[in-house]
Scaffold this motif. Structure first.
Motif, PDB file in Angstrom:
ATOM      1  N   SER A  27       0.840  -1.197   0.000  1.00  0.00           N
ATOM      2  CA  SER A  27       0.000   0.000   0.000  1.00  0.00           C
ATOM      3  C   SER A  27       0.873   1.245   0.000  1.00  0.00           C
ATOM      4  O   SER A  27       2.046   1.203   0.369  1.00  0.00           O
ATOM      5  N   ALA A  28       0.293   2.362  -0.435  1.00  0.00           N
ATOM      6  CA  ALA A  28       1.014   3.626  -0.486  1.00  0.00           C
ATOM      7  C   ALA A  28       0.004   4.760  -0.477  1.00  0.00           C
ATOM      8  O   ALA A  28      -1.160   4.578  -0.858  1.00  0.00           O
ATOM      9  N   GLY A  29       0.464   5.937  -0.064  1.00  0.00           N
ATOM     10  CA  GLY A  29      -0.434   7.083  -0.051  1.00  0.00           C
ATOM     11  C   GLY A  29       0.330   8.384  -0.007  1.00  0.00           C
ATOM     12  O   GLY A  29       1.514   8.424   0.343  1.00  0.00           O
ATOM     13  N   ILE A  30      -0.379   9.454  -0.377  1.00  0.00           N
ATOM     14  CA  ILE A  30       0.181  10.797  -0.317  1.00  0.00           C
ATOM     15  C   ILE A  30      -0.870  11.744   0.226  1.00  0.00           C
ATOM     16  O   ILE A  30      -2.058  11.620  -0.103  1.00  0.00           O
ATOM     17  N   LEU A  31      -0.430  12.684   1.060  1.00  0.00           N
ATOM     18  CA  LEU A  31      -1.316  13.673   1.677  1.00  0.00           C
ATOM     19  C   LEU A  31      -0.644  15.041   1.580  1.00  0.00           C
ATOM     20  O   LEU A  31       0.524  15.179   1.950  1.00  0.00           O
ATOM     21  N   VAL A  32      -1.376  16.041   1.074  1.00  0.00           N
ATOM     22  CA  VAL A  32      -0.852  17.404   0.977  1.00  0.00           C
ATOM     23  C   VAL A  32      -1.927  18.385   1.415  1.00  0.00           C
ATOM     24  O   VAL A  32      -3.086  18.279   0.984  1.00  0.00           O
ATOM     25  N   VAL A  33      -1.545  19.324   2.277  1.00  0.00           N
ATOM     26  CA  VAL A  33      -2.445  20.411   2.659  1.00  0.00           C
ATOM     27  C   VAL A  33      -1.847  21.728   2.189  1.00  0.00           C
ATOM     28  O   VAL A  33      -0.633  21.880   2.074  1.00  0.00           O
ATOM     29  N   ASP A  34      -2.750  22.694   1.932  1.00  0.00           N
ATOM     30  CA  ASP A  34      -2.317  24.004   1.478  1.00  0.00           C
ATOM     31  C   ASP A  34      -2.884  25.073   2.407  1.00  0.00           C
ATOM     32  O   ASP A  34      -2.531  25.127   3.573  1.00  0.00           O
TER      33      ASP A  34
ATOM     34  N   TRP B  72      -4.226  -1.575  -1.432  1.00  0.00           N
ATOM     35  CA  TRP B  72      -3.724  -2.949  -1.565  1.00  0.00           C
ATOM     36  C   TRP B  72      -3.441  -3.226  -3.028  1.00  0.00           C
ATOM     37  O   TRP B  72      -4.339  -3.184  -3.854  1.00  0.00           O
ATOM     38  N   SER B  73      -2.179  -3.491  -3.344  1.00  0.00           N
ATOM     39  CA  SER B  73      -1.770  -3.697  -4.732  1.00  0.00           C
ATOM     40  C   SER B  73      -0.437  -4.411  -4.761  1.00  0.00           C
ATOM     41  O   SER B  73       0.335  -4.366  -3.803  1.00  0.00           O
ATOM     42  N   GLU B  74      -0.150  -5.058  -5.889  1.00  0.00           N
ATOM     43  CA  GLU B  74       1.177  -5.636  -6.094  1.00  0.00           C
ATOM     44  C   GLU B  74       2.210  -4.553  -6.389  1.00  0.00           C
ATOM     45  O   GLU B  74       3.408  -4.750  -6.143  1.00  0.00           O
ATOM     46  N   THR B  75       1.751  -3.416  -6.929  1.00  0.00           N
ATOM     47  CA  THR B  75       2.657  -2.324  -7.306  1.00  0.00           C
ATOM     48  C   THR B  75       2.084  -0.995  -6.804  1.00  0.00           C
ATOM     49  O   THR B  75       1.740  -0.112  -7.592  1.00  0.00           O
ATOM     50  N   PRO B  76       1.978  -0.796  -5.493  1.00  0.00           N
ATOM     51  CA  PRO B  76       1.260   0.369  -4.977  1.00  0.00           C
ATOM     52  C   PRO B  76       1.917   1.707  -5.294  1.00  0.00           C
ATOM     53  O   PRO B  76       1.222   2.700  -5.518  1.00  0.00           O
ATOM     54  N   ILE B  77       3.238   1.768  -5.298  1.00  0.00           N
ATOM     55  CA  ILE B  77       3.899   3.046  -5.545  1.00  0.00           C
ATOM     56  C   ILE B  77       3.741   3.464  -7.001  1.00  0.00           C
ATOM     57  O   ILE B  77       3.449   4.628  -7.298  1.00  0.00           O
ATOM     58  N   ASP B  78       3.903   2.537  -7.921  1.00  0.00           N
ATOM     59  CA  ASP B  78       3.653   2.844  -9.330  1.00  0.00           C
ATOM     60  C   ASP B  78       2.194   3.227  -9.548  1.00  0.00           C
ATOM     61  O   ASP B  78       1.893   4.178 -10.288  1.00  0.00           O
ATOM     62  N   ASP B  79       1.288   2.502  -8.910  1.00  0.00           N
ATOM     63  CA  ASP B  79      -0.140   2.804  -9.048  1.00  0.00           C
ATOM     64  C   ASP B  79      -0.456   4.191  -8.492  1.00  0.00           C
ATOM     65  O   ASP B  79      -1.255   4.932  -9.070  1.00  0.00           O
ATOM     66  N   LEU B  80       0.168   4.532  -7.360  1.00  0.00           N
ATOM     67  CA  LEU B  80      -0.078   5.834  -6.747  1.00  0.00           C
ATOM     68  C   LEU B  80       0.425   6.955  -7.649  1.00  0.00           C
ATOM     69  O   LEU B  80      -0.247   7.986  -7.802  1.00  0.00           O
ATOM     70  N   TYR B  81       1.578   6.775  -8.238  1.00  0.00           N
ATOM     71  CA  TYR B  81       2.103   7.813  -9.124  1.00  0.00           C
ATOM     72  C   TYR B  81       1.211   7.978 -10.355  1.00  0.00           C
ATOM     73  O   TYR B  81       0.953   9.105 -10.794  1.00  0.00           O
ATOM     74  N   GLU B  82       0.726   6.877 -10.887  1.00  0.00           N
ATOM     75  CA  GLU B  82      -0.197   6.955 -12.022  1.00  0.00           C
ATOM     76  C   GLU B  82      -1.484   7.683 -11.628  1.00  0.00           C
ATOM     77  O   GLU B  82      -2.007   8.520 -12.387  1.00  0.00           O
TER      78      GLU B  82
END
Length: 225
Positions: free
Chosen positions: A164-171, A184-194
């Motif tokens: 798993s992977a995630g990104i959070l940004v506040v402004d 949940w993924s086999e390639t979470p970082i690639d999926d997150l970037y996409e």
């Protein structure tokens, strides 16, 4: 029990705060990242207590430095030796804590505007390579955070596969302008970037939709004329 590598950071140009994280555990970003606009960003990982990140953010609202906030929390919190904590505010040096019971190979590093940390890592160089990638990257804070996360994986990442992977940004708003997760993924970082590249051109438009719907653009979805 997230086995994790992460980065949290500020953008001095925009005032944004954000973090990116990956783990072998599901839904890691839902537990480990917290941020408040104008205040800072915190990570709580390794046998995670999500409440600790919120406590740290509440403390730095009152001009307590990240170093002092973490020090005070460490002195007054049960089971703190099982935790790994990181904290960034607007102006002071970032800070981090890794307890003596943090799992596996643990490592951390602090830059001028970012903190990288991990546990159950493949090797101790992962956080430093993430920080180097962040500092060399160009673009938005979100873009630089994800480049750092990708480099963490290339550097070895966790000792086992990440899921798993995630990104959070506040402004400047009460709610995050970016809150994307692959739970949940086999390639979470690639999926997150996409996923980020799909969302990237729409971020500001969704802010406009919230603040002034009369100026919001159409996305030409069915029924939207």
């Amino acid at each position: 029990m997230p086995m994790t590598f992460s980065i949290i950071a500020r953008c001095k140009k925009t005032g944004q705060f954000g973090g990116a994280i990956s783990s072998s555990s599901p839904a890691v970003a839902a537990r480990c990242l917290q941020a408040k606009a104008g205040i800072g960003v915190a990570a709580s990982q390794n046998i995670t207590d999500p409440y600790l990140a919120n406590i740290l953010l509440d403390m730095i609202k009152y001009d307590i430095t990240p170093t002092d906030a973490i020090s005070e929390l460490v002195k007054n919190t049960d089971f703190i030796e099982y935790r790994q904590l990181a904290l960034v505010n607007l102006n002071d040096p970032p800070a981090i804590f890794s307890g003596q019971h943090v799992l596996g190979v643990a490592s951390q590093c602090i830059g001028e505007h970012a903190v990288c940390a991990g546990n159950l890592l493949e090797n101790t160089t992962v956080p430093q390579q993430m920080l180097d990638a962040f500092q060399m990257a160009e673009g938005s804070l979100a873009e630089r955070l994800l480049i750092a996360l990708q480099q963490g994986l290339k550097a070895g990442g966790e000792a086992g596969p990440v899921r798993s992977a995630g990104i959070l940004v506040v402004d400047k708003l009460e709610w995050p302008i970016i809150d994307l997760r692959v739970d949940w993924s086999e390639t979470p970082i690639d999926d997150l970037y996409e996923l980020w590249k799909v969302y990237e051109p729409q971020v500001e438009d969704y802010v406009i939709r919230a603040l002034n719907p009369s100026d919001s653009p159409s996305y030409a979805v069915p029924g939207d004329e």
